[in-house]
Design an enzyme around this catalytic site. Structure first.
Site, PDB file in Angstrom:
ATOM      1  N   PHE B  49      12.699  24.629  18.650  1.00  0.00           N
ATOM      2  CA  PHE B  49      13.494  24.228  17.484  1.00  0.00           C
ATOM      3  C   PHE B  49      12.583  23.780  16.353  1.00  0.00           C
ATOM      4  O   PHE B  49      11.532  23.186  16.595  1.00  0.00           O
ATOM      5  CB  PHE B  49      14.440  23.086  17.855  1.00  0.00           C
ATOM      6  N   GLU B  50      12.994  24.032  15.130  1.00  0.00           N
ATOM      7  CA  GLU B  50      12.157  23.659  13.985  1.00  0.00           C
ATOM      8  C   GLU B  50      11.951  22.158  13.900  1.00  0.00           C
ATOM      9  O   GLU B  50      11.044  21.690  13.222  1.00  0.00           O
ATOM     10  CB  GLU B  50      12.762  24.179  12.687  1.00  0.00           C
ATOM     11  N   THR B  51      12.788  21.377  14.618  1.00  0.00           N
ATOM     12  CA  THR B  51      12.635  19.932  14.601  1.00  0.00           C
ATOM     13  C   THR B  51      11.453  19.473  15.448  1.00  0.00           C
ATOM     14  O   THR B  51      11.069  18.311  15.398  1.00  0.00           O
ATOM     15  CB  THR B  51      13.911  19.250  15.115  1.00  0.00           C
TER      16      THR B  51
END
Lengths: 325, 253
Positions: B49-51
């Site tokens: 995830f980009e997080t």
């Protein structure tokens, strides 16, 4: 920043001391997770306005600050709240009505801008956005930028790789550093001097924190200095960056705080419903933000059983089997 | 066996993912497709995830890429710097498959998720790039989910948020982007791919009961329909895994 050892403060005082009208502000978290909501609500209560806000992907805090009338300019990559609002509602309205000015970057670009700010360099390079309207269309015109000493003259710049052809790269995009006047983040653990331990994902909180002139930290748990100085590889922000430490349990509510509580689907749906209409939004503001004088008074409006329901399962860090429909 | 269009779209995307892939996924159906691929046909694919979360357990389906559910039982919990570097790193980036969505798409697979109308004073404001433009700029292959509507498949985007092939076969090179780009568009009526030579979209598949003409009616621009085949519907096994193990509460389906 403040190299002192004891910065515990009351939230009202911290906000009135450090968050001034017209300031350049950054808030941490990501969409519906670990936004410093208690601090945001206090900013709205104190009617602090004309704020220039910097975020990457936000979220509840951004939408409520806009809804509360606090924001005049916004630099952002993503104004959405996951499944609760694919586009943040007050943000969408404000942009469409022309009541705020917005400048778009990508998530990586905003993160690199904060990193540049924390490194003391004027810009950092990336290859993101070449060929796109992120480069071609500017939200803040050259005139606006020239007029304000706190906004760089260029939104970004393309540059031919000065190390010709190295890493097969011909061109890069330079994104300008951000040094906010104030960054506000909410963390799981902080001690009295301001050492911070974030659990779960840090998002870009550390870069946002270290690039700021002043850093306000709200925390779930106010710990002993000795506790945080053990296993210190788990700490991300040393105390020297911090100006104020405020103990606010549930300080991220209604967004989530890993290991403590989940986001509150009921509150987020209620907010979305009220946010769609200006008249009933006023009712939301009066009942939930302007009425309660403290974050605890807002929490008192929620029944105990409901709050128990969003408490994190110690095994997973979120509320397992929470009804999120 | 009965299935919904959402289930069809999810399974079609899942089938495109293979064991060597590191899958970047966004909110909603994108995430569901990545989870379905892991359960069905690509158990060794890695979701990130980009997080900043990588290889999350995903016992419960997250409602957002920042949901605490992505943080549980990961190989590493970092931040945005880590995830975007993974995508743009020359060694790992080659393995990354992006799954994107948007408000508008054009015939070269360029996407708009920012505004309809004038950028300075838009008629409709959307969420913005998020990590979409970063992904599109970089990854060697991306899958794009779109609703099949004329106002979404447009001749000219109101705003170009995320680069596909830009204006043709040399578009990305001329702009300074690495090669890569969209490989497939998945809608609620069929699928499209991009011609190897011209980089223009063409119809690659129709769902059972749908004709190419019906799809063309829902597009502002025309595409080649000569290569369109019927898409194989989800198998009972695929549906069972999707329904029972990925989204039992039907939060996304």
């Amino acid at each position: 920043m403040n190299v002192g050892q004891n910065k515990v403060m009351d939230l009202k005082e911290a906000i009135s001391t450090f968050v001034k009208p017209g300031c350049h502000l950054s808030v941490g978290g990501f969409t519906i997770n670990r936004n410093p909501m208690a601090a945001v609500y206090e900013i709205i209560r104190q009617k602090i306005g004309d704020i220039h806000l910097y975020v990457h992907s936000n979220g509840q805090a951004t939408d409520e600050l806009i809804g509360g009338g606090c924001i005049s300019k916004l630099e952002i990559a993503y104004g959405g709240n996951g499944k609760f609002a694919s586009t943040c509602i007050r943000f969408r309205k404000a942009v469409q009505e022309g009541s705020i000015e917005v400048e778009d970057y990508t998530n990586y670009q905003m993160t690199l801008r904060f990193l540049a700010g924390s490194m003391g360099v004027p810009f950092l390079p990336t290859r993101s956005s070449l060929g796109s309207d992120i480069i071609n269309k500017w939200g803040f015109s050259k005139e606006i930028r020239k007029k304000s000493p706190k906004i760089p003259d260029e939104k970004l710049m393309e540059l031919e790789n000065p190390f010709t052809g190295w890493t097969d790269t011909e061109k890069v995009v330079l994104v300008p550093a951000i040094n906010p006047d104030v960054t506000i983040i909410h963390v799981q653990k902080a001690d009295q001097s301001g050492n911070c331990r974030i659990e779960g994902l840090t998002f870009a909180d550390v870069e946002q924190a270290k690039s700021a002139r002043h850093l306000l930290v709200t925390c779930e748990e106010l710990c002993d200095n000795d506790e945080l100085k053990t296993d210190s590889n788990q700490n991300q922000i040393p105390f020297i960056h911090v100006d104020a430490v405020i103990h606010v349990p549930n300080g991220a509510y209604p967004t989530a705080c890993f290991n403590h509580y989940d986001y509150d689907p009921r509150y987020l749906h209620l907010y979305a419903k009220h946010a769609k209409d200006d008249e009933i939004y006023k009712e939301y503001l009066d009942k939930y933000i302007l009425g309660p004088q403290t974050h605890n008074a807002l929490l008192d409006l929620m029944d105990t059983a409901h709050m128990e329901g969003i408490k994190a399962d110690p095994r997973t860090g979120y509320a397992a089997n929470l009804d999120r429909s | 066996m009965e299935y919904t269009l959402k289930e069809m779209m999810t399974i079609i995307a899942a089938r495109e993912i293979s064991n060597q892939d590191i899958v970047f996924c966004g909110t909603g159906i994108s995430m569901l497709a990545a989870m379905a691929a892991k359960k069905i046909n690509a158990p060794e694919s890695v979701i990130f995830f980009e997080t900043g979360a990588i290889d999350s357990k995903l016992e419960e389906i997250p409602m957002a890429v920042g949901d605490s559910r992505v943080m549980y039982h990961t190989s590493a919990n970092g931040g945005l710097l880590d995830s975007f570097a993974t995508m743009q790193n020359k060694i790992t980036g080659d393995h990354v498959v992006g799954i994107l969505g948007a408000a508008q798409i054009d015939k070269f697979g360029n996407l708009n998720s920012t505004v309809i109308g004038d950028y300075q004073r838009p008629k409709i404001r959307f969420s913005g790039s998020g990590g979409g433009c970063d992904v599109a700029s970089f990854v060697s292959k991306s899958l794009i989910f779109m609703q099949q509507e004329k106002r979404k498949f447009v001749k000219k985007l109101d705003y170009l948020t995320s680069p596909g092939y830009l204006d043709g076969p040399n578009g990305r090179k001329n702009a300074g982007l690495p090669s890569g780009g969209p490989s497939m568009v998945i809608t609620n009526m069929g699928t499209m791919r991009f011609d190897d030579r011209t980089r223009e979209m063409y119809l690659s598949g129709c769902y059972p009961g749908i004709t190419p003409e019906q799809i063309l009616e829902k597009m502002e621009f025309t595409v080649d329909i000569s290569r369109a085949k019927e898409e194989a519907p989800p198998t009972p096994k695929e549906l069972q895994l999707l329904r029972e193990e990925c989204d039992p509460q039907r939060l996304i389906l």
